[in-house]
Design a protein around this motif. Structure first.
Motif, PDB file in Angstrom:
ATOM      1  N   TRP A  54       0.813  -1.212   0.000  1.00  0.00           N
ATOM      2  CA  TRP A  54       0.000   0.000   0.000  1.00  0.00           C
ATOM      3  C   TRP A  54       0.849   1.266   0.000  1.00  0.00           C
ATOM      4  O   TRP A  54       0.426   2.300  -0.502  1.00  0.00           O
ATOM      5  CB  TRP A  54      -1.069   0.013   1.082  1.00  0.00           C
ATOM      6  N   MET A  57       1.514   1.896  -3.691  1.00  0.00           N
ATOM      7  CA  MET A  57       0.309   2.374  -4.355  1.00  0.00           C
ATOM      8  C   MET A  57      -0.012   3.808  -3.945  1.00  0.00           C
ATOM      9  O   MET A  57      -0.487   4.603  -4.750  1.00  0.00           O
ATOM     10  CB  MET A  57      -0.882   1.453  -4.048  1.00  0.00           C
ATOM     11  N   LEU A  58       0.252   4.134  -2.703  1.00  0.00           N
ATOM     12  CA  LEU A  58       0.052   5.508  -2.239  1.00  0.00           C
ATOM     13  C   LEU A  58       0.967   6.460  -3.009  1.00  0.00           C
ATOM     14  O   LEU A  58       0.557   7.565  -3.392  1.00  0.00           O
ATOM     15  CB  LEU A  58       0.312   5.599  -0.740  1.00  0.00           C
ATOM     16  N   TRP A  59       2.185   6.034  -3.266  1.00  0.00           N
ATOM     17  CA  TRP A  59       3.114   6.886  -4.008  1.00  0.00           C
ATOM     18  C   TRP A  59       2.708   7.066  -5.464  1.00  0.00           C
ATOM     19  O   TRP A  59       3.122   8.041  -6.098  1.00  0.00           O
ATOM     20  CB  TRP A  59       4.548   6.382  -3.887  1.00  0.00           C
ATOM     21  N   VAL A  60       1.928   6.161  -6.007  1.00  0.00           N
ATOM     22  CA  VAL A  60       1.402   6.378  -7.366  1.00  0.00           C
ATOM     23  C   VAL A  60       0.524   7.629  -7.359  1.00  0.00           C
ATOM     24  O   VAL A  60       0.637   8.496  -8.230  1.00  0.00           O
ATOM     25  CB  VAL A  60       0.615   5.147  -7.861  1.00  0.00           C
ATOM     26  N   LEU A  61      -0.354   7.741  -6.367  1.00  0.00           N
ATOM     27  CA  LEU A  61      -1.236   8.907  -6.264  1.00  0.00           C
ATOM     28  C   LEU A  61      -0.452  10.177  -5.931  1.00  0.00           C
ATOM     29  O   LEU A  61      -0.685  11.246  -6.508  1.00  0.00           O
ATOM     30  CB  LEU A  61      -2.312   8.653  -5.206  1.00  0.00           C
ATOM     31  N   ILE A  62       0.481  10.057  -4.983  1.00  0.00           N
ATOM     32  CA  ILE A  62       1.295  11.213  -4.603  1.00  0.00           C
ATOM     33  C   ILE A  62       2.125  11.692  -5.796  1.00  0.00           C
ATOM     34  O   ILE A  62       2.239  12.901  -6.035  1.00  0.00           O
ATOM     35  CB  ILE A  62       2.200  10.874  -3.397  1.00  0.00           C
ATOM     36  N   SER A  63       2.686  10.765  -6.561  1.00  0.00           N
ATOM     37  CA  SER A  63       3.493  11.125  -7.729  1.00  0.00           C
ATOM     38  C   SER A  63       2.654  11.859  -8.764  1.00  0.00           C
ATOM     39  O   SER A  63       3.124  12.837  -9.369  1.00  0.00           O
ATOM     40  CB  SER A  63       4.103   9.881  -8.367  1.00  0.00           C
ATOM     41  N   ALA A  64       1.440  11.396  -8.975  1.00  0.00           N
ATOM     42  CA  ALA A  64       0.557  12.077  -9.929  1.00  0.00           C
ATOM     43  C   ALA A  64       0.271  13.504  -9.466  1.00  0.00           C
ATOM     44  O   ALA A  64       0.323  14.452 -10.263  1.00  0.00           O
ATOM     45  CB  ALA A  64      -0.738  11.297 -10.087  1.00  0.00           C
ATOM     46  N   ALA A  65      -0.011  13.671  -8.188  1.00  0.00           N
ATOM     47  CA  ALA A  65      -0.288  15.009  -7.650  1.00  0.00           C
ATOM     48  C   ALA A  65       0.943  15.912  -7.760  1.00  0.00           C
ATOM     49  O   ALA A  65       0.832  17.085  -8.152  1.00  0.00           O
ATOM     50  CB  ALA A  65      -0.748  14.903  -6.203  1.00  0.00           C
ATOM     51  N   THR A  67       3.381  15.651  -9.902  1.00  0.00           N
ATOM     52  CA  THR A  67       3.618  15.945 -11.312  1.00  0.00           C
ATOM     53  C   THR A  67       2.700  17.064 -11.794  1.00  0.00           C
ATOM     54  O   THR A  67       3.119  17.949 -12.541  1.00  0.00           O
ATOM     55  CB  THR A  67       3.430  14.682 -12.164  1.00  0.00           C
TER      56      THR A  67
END
Length: 97
Positions: A54, A57-65, A67
């Motif tokens: 998790w 997966m949390l870093w996927v969302l953080i990375s999108a934000a 970016t």
């Protein structure tokens, strides 16, 4: 040998606070994910999902934000530079584009 092409003040890359923040926004996910020892564990679990999964997966969302933030900072700086260039051209007697 030929001489290097002339550079104008508009073409020079300048380090600005917006660019530094943009770089940090883009660098943070790499550091967070490549530092595996910081998250290579099972506990704490989230809805039965081990921390190792998790967290990534949390870093996927953080990375999108991050970016999106970096993109908006760069676009705002580019727009500001274009407006300043158009204002300078108009002041010199040229036409604004």
């Amino acid at each position: 040998m030929s001489a290097p092409p002339p550079t104008s003040a508009r073409n020079q890359q300048i380090v600005t606070p917006a660019r530094v923040i943009t770089g940090l926004c883009l660098l943070a996910p790499f550091v967070a994910i490549l530092w595996v020892d910081s998250y290579a564990r099972i506990e704490p679990t989230l809805f039965g999902i081990p921390f190792f999964y998790w967290y990534q997966m949390l870093w996927v969302l953080i990375s999108a934000a991050l970016t999106v933030i970096a993109y908006r900072l760069v676009r705002r700086e580019q727009d500001r530079n274009q407006r300043a260039g158009a204002t300078a051209e108009t002041a010199e007697g040229g036409e604004a584009r």
